[in-house]
Motif scaffolding. Structure first.
Motif, mmCIF file in Angstrom:
data_model
loop_
_atom_site.group_PDB
_atom_site.id
_atom_site.type_symbol
_atom_site.label_atom_id
_atom_site.label_comp_id
_atom_site.label_asym_id
_atom_site.label_seq_id
_atom_site.Cartn_x
_atom_site.Cartn_y
_atom_site.Cartn_z
ATOM 1 N N ALA A 133 49.586 57.006 27.135
ATOM 2 C CA ALA A 133 50.073 58.321 26.712
ATOM 3 C C ALA A 133 49.788 59.442 27.698
ATOM 4 C CB ALA A 133 49.466 58.670 25.354
ATOM 5 N N SER A 134 48.776 59.313 28.531
ATOM 6 C CA SER A 134 48.384 60.410 29.422
ATOM 7 C C SER A 134 48.001 59.850 30.783
ATOM 8 C CB SER A 134 47.196 61.170 28.831
ATOM 9 O OG SER A 134 46.037 60.352 28.851
ATOM 10 N N PRO A 135 47.990 60.682 31.831
ATOM 11 C CA PRO A 135 47.587 60.205 33.149
ATOM 12 C C PRO A 135 46.176 59.619 33.170
ATOM 13 C CG PRO A 135 48.705 62.299 33.358
ATOM 14 C CD PRO A 135 48.513 62.063 31.888
ATOM 15 N N ALA A 136 45.246 60.255 32.450
ATOM 16 C CA ALA A 136 43.868 59.747 32.419
ATOM 17 C C ALA A 136 43.817 58.379 31.750
ATOM 18 C CB ALA A 136 42.953 60.727 31.693
ATOM 19 N N GLU A 137 44.529 58.248 30.631
ATOM 20 C CA GLU A 137 44.562 56.958 29.940
ATOM 21 C C GLU A 137 45.223 55.895 30.807
ATOM 22 O OE1 GLU A 137 46.496 54.841 25.971
ATOM 23 O OE2 GLU A 137 46.669 57.008 26.239
ATOM 24 N N THR A 138 46.287 56.269 31.508
ATOM 25 C CA THR A 138 46.974 55.328 32.393
ATOM 26 C C THR A 138 46.042 54.849 33.501
ATOM 27 O OG1 THR A 138 49.074 56.440 31.964
ATOM 28 C CG2 THR A 138 48.997 54.983 33.851
ATOM 29 N N LEU A 139 45.297 55.761 34.081
ATOM 30 C CA LEU A 139 44.358 55.408 35.148
ATOM 31 C C LEU A 139 43.276 54.483 34.614
ATOM 32 C CD1 LEU A 139 43.511 55.781 38.079
ATOM 33 C CD2 LEU A 139 42.243 57.835 37.387
ATOM 34 N N HIS A 140 42.731 54.796 33.447
ATOM 35 C CA HIS A 140 41.703 53.939 32.844
ATOM 36 C C HIS A 140 42.256 52.539 32.584
ATOM 37 C CE1 HIS A 140 39.425 57.644 31.034
ATOM 38 N NE2 HIS A 140 39.427 57.629 32.358
ATOM 39 N N THR A 141 43.477 52.475 32.068
ATOM 40 C CA THR A 141 44.083 51.185 31.740
ATOM 41 C C THR A 141 44.335 50.362 32.990
ATOM 42 O OG1 THR A 141 45.145 52.092 29.767
ATOM 43 C CG2 THR A 141 46.081 50.070 30.656
ATOM 44 N N LEU A 142 44.804 51.009 34.046
ATOM 45 C CA LEU A 142 45.050 50.286 35.292
ATOM 46 C C LEU A 142 43.755 49.734 35.867
ATOM 47 C CD1 LEU A 142 47.503 51.137 38.080
ATOM 48 C CD2 LEU A 142 45.152 50.590 38.686
ATOM 49 N N ILE A 143 42.716 50.553 35.886
ATOM 50 C CA ILE A 143 41.425 50.099 36.409
ATOM 51 C C ILE A 143 40.924 48.901 35.617
ATOM 52 C CG2 ILE A 143 38.966 50.720 36.585
ATOM 53 C CD1 ILE A 143 39.923 53.586 37.277
ATOM 54 N N ARG A 144 40.936 49.031 34.302
ATOM 55 C CA ARG A 144 40.442 47.956 33.442
ATOM 56 C C ARG A 144 41.286 46.691 33.604
ATOM 57 N NH1 ARG A 144 40.744 50.657 29.245
ATOM 58 N NH2 ARG A 144 38.616 51.502 29.190
ATOM 59 N N THR A 145 42.601 46.847 33.637
ATOM 60 C CA THR A 145 43.491 45.688 33.736
ATOM 61 C C THR A 145 43.324 44.977 35.066
ATOM 62 O OG1 THR A 145 45.118 46.754 32.283
ATOM 63 C CG2 THR A 145 45.901 44.929 33.648
ATOM 64 N N HIS A 146 43.218 45.715 36.143
ATOM 65 C CA HIS A 146 43.040 45.087 37.460
ATOM 66 C C HIS A 146 41.743 44.278 37.503
ATOM 67 C CE1 HIS A 146 42.385 44.637 41.774
ATOM 68 N NE2 HIS A 146 43.658 44.920 41.951
ATOM 69 N N ILE A 147 40.672 44.849 37.010
ATOM 70 C CA ILE A 147 39.389 44.138 37.002
ATOM 71 C C ILE A 147 39.462 42.916 36.100
ATOM 72 C CG2 ILE A 147 36.951 44.315 36.327
ATOM 73 C CD1 ILE A 147 37.121 47.290 37.241
ATOM 74 N N PHE A 148 40.088 43.041 34.940
ATOM 75 C CA PHE A 148 40.211 41.907 34.016
ATOM 76 C C PHE A 148 41.103 40.807 34.603
ATOM 77 C CE2 PHE A 148 39.291 44.442 29.851
ATOM 78 C CZ PHE A 148 37.973 44.587 30.263
ATOM 79 N N LEU A 149 42.175 41.192 35.302
ATOM 80 C CA LEU A 149 43.037 40.197 35.941
ATOM 81 C C LEU A 149 42.265 39.410 37.005
ATOM 82 C CD1 LEU A 149 46.364 42.212 36.399
ATOM 83 C CD2 LEU A 149 46.093 40.111 35.066
ATOM 84 N N SER A 150 41.451 40.114 37.776
ATOM 85 C CA SER A 150 40.677 39.433 38.810
ATOM 86 C C SER A 150 39.583 38.557 38.219
ATOM 87 C CB SER A 150 40.077 40.443 39.794
ATOM 88 O OG SER A 150 39.038 41.206 39.206
ATOM 89 N N GLU A 151 39.138 38.882 37.005
ATOM 90 C CA GLU A 151 38.184 38.030 36.314
ATOM 91 C C GLU A 151 38.868 36.762 35.809
ATOM 92 O OE1 GLU A 151 34.622 36.806 34.202
ATOM 93 O OE2 GLU A 151 35.082 38.001 35.981
ATOM 94 N N ALA A 152 40.126 36.895 35.375
ATOM 95 C CA ALA A 152 40.871 35.745 34.860
ATOM 96 C C ALA A 152 41.360 34.836 35.984
ATOM 97 C CB ALA A 152 42.062 36.219 34.031
ATOM 98 N N LEU A 153 41.685 35.411 37.147
ATOM 99 C CA LEU A 153 42.226 34.643 38.277
ATOM 100 C C LEU A 153 41.465 34.990 39.565
ATOM 101 C CD1 LEU A 153 46.008 35.299 37.508
ATOM 102 C CD2 LEU A 153 44.769 33.181 37.034
ATOM 103 N N PRO A 154 40.148 34.782 39.578
ATOM 104 C CA PRO A 154 39.352 35.255 40.719
ATOM 105 C C PRO A 154 39.704 34.595 42.040
ATOM 106 C CG PRO A 154 38.049 33.805 39.303
ATOM 107 C CD PRO A 154 39.328 34.092 38.573
ATOM 108 N N GLU A 155 39.989 33.293 42.013
ATOM 109 C CA GLU A 155 40.284 32.585 43.256
ATOM 110 C C GLU A 155 41.577 33.088 43.891
ATOM 111 O OE1 GLU A 155 39.717 31.081 40.370
ATOM 112 O OE2 GLU A 155 37.853 29.951 40.600
ATOM 113 N N LEU A 156 42.557 33.451 43.053
ATOM 114 C CA LEU A 156 43.832 33.943 43.573
ATOM 115 C C LEU A 156 43.649 35.295 44.255
ATOM 116 C CD1 LEU A 156 46.866 33.354 43.772
ATOM 117 C CD2 LEU A 156 47.160 34.566 41.606
ATOM 118 N N PHE A 157 42.910 36.191 43.619
ATOM 119 C CA PHE A 157 42.659 37.500 44.217
ATOM 120 C C PHE A 157 41.899 37.349 45.539
ATOM 121 C CE2 PHE A 157 44.021 39.073 40.225
ATOM 122 C CZ PHE A 157 44.259 40.428 40.345
#
Length: 228
Positions: free
Chosen positions: A110-134
């Motif tokens: 809904a907001s730029p701050a929320e978008t930034l938080h979501t992107l940060i969290r999602t990127h870190i979570f994606l790298s946790e799920a697929l660490p070898e690929l990253f």
């Protein structure tokens, strides 16, 4: 959202990625039964990234892949004809898979701050799920051919550019007043990479992926406060 919820909601996994690879290569993969093909693609994926981490993609051979994956040479040729096919698969499907998950995560914010938080969290979570690929994309970007390097460098800059656009959107809406969004984005990106490049450091300190994501968000927020 914590990591467990993220995995449940997004259904991200190596098997999910390999299923997309199978469905996206109907002419190249000669195995027609999806369950068998996905199982073997998972074995091939794990073997490729393990060997790349140990000796580098350049030094890896098809015989190495057979030995590590448990597939015979004949079975291997049902999925790839040469080592470069693996690189193309990882680029075309791995990068698209990650990019699509990132984009989907921020679409409903809904907001730029929320978008930034979501992107940060999602990127870190994606790298946790697929660490070898990253790690593969980061480590091999400097060791492969020029064309491949350009693709992987562009992927390296993709998240940075997403962050920059969020900051610019915040500026336009009056929510942020960031004087140099690209530079701020360049400072944030290494914080995301540190989780999968130096995971050992955080594991030894008992830091979970949820702890790390929260700390990065708090750190970025503290840095942006003068601009808000």
């Amino acid at each position: 959202m914590d990591f467990e919820t993220f995995i449940t909601d997004t259904r991200i996994s190596v098997a999910d990625l390999c299923r997309e690879i199978f469905r996206g290569n109907p002419g190249a993969i000669r195995i027609k039964k999806e369950s068998i093909a996905v199982k073997n693609l998972v074995a091939l994926y794990n073997a490729t990234l393990k060997l790349s981490a140990e000796k580098g993609f350049h030094a890896m051979t098809l015989r190495d892949l057979c030995r590590e994956s448990g597939l015979s040479m004949g079975a291997l040729y049902s999925y790839i004809t040469c080592k470069e096919d693996l690189l193309n698969i990882l680029q075309n499907f791995g990068l698209q898979y990650i990019s699509r998950k990132l984009m989907a995560a921020v679409e409903t914010t809904a907001s730029p701050a929320e978008t930034l938080h979501t992107l940060i969290r999602t990127h870190i979570f994606l790298s946790e799920a697929l660490p070898e690929l990253f790690t593969f994309f980061f480590m091999e970007s400097k060791n492969l051919g020029r064309d491949t390097q350009r693709v992987l460098i562009a992927a390296e800059l993709y998240t940075e550019q997403m962050i920059c656009r969020i900051l610019e959107d915040g500026n336009r809406s009056g929510k942020f007043h960031v004087t140099d969004p690209l530079m701020i984005a360049a400072h944030i990106k290494p914080l995301l990479q540190d989780w999968y490049l130096k995971r050992w450091k955080y594991s030894s300190r008992g830091v979970t992926v949820d702890d790390y994501a929260a700390s990065v968000i708090a750190f970025v927020d503290a840095g942006l406060k003068p601009f808000i």
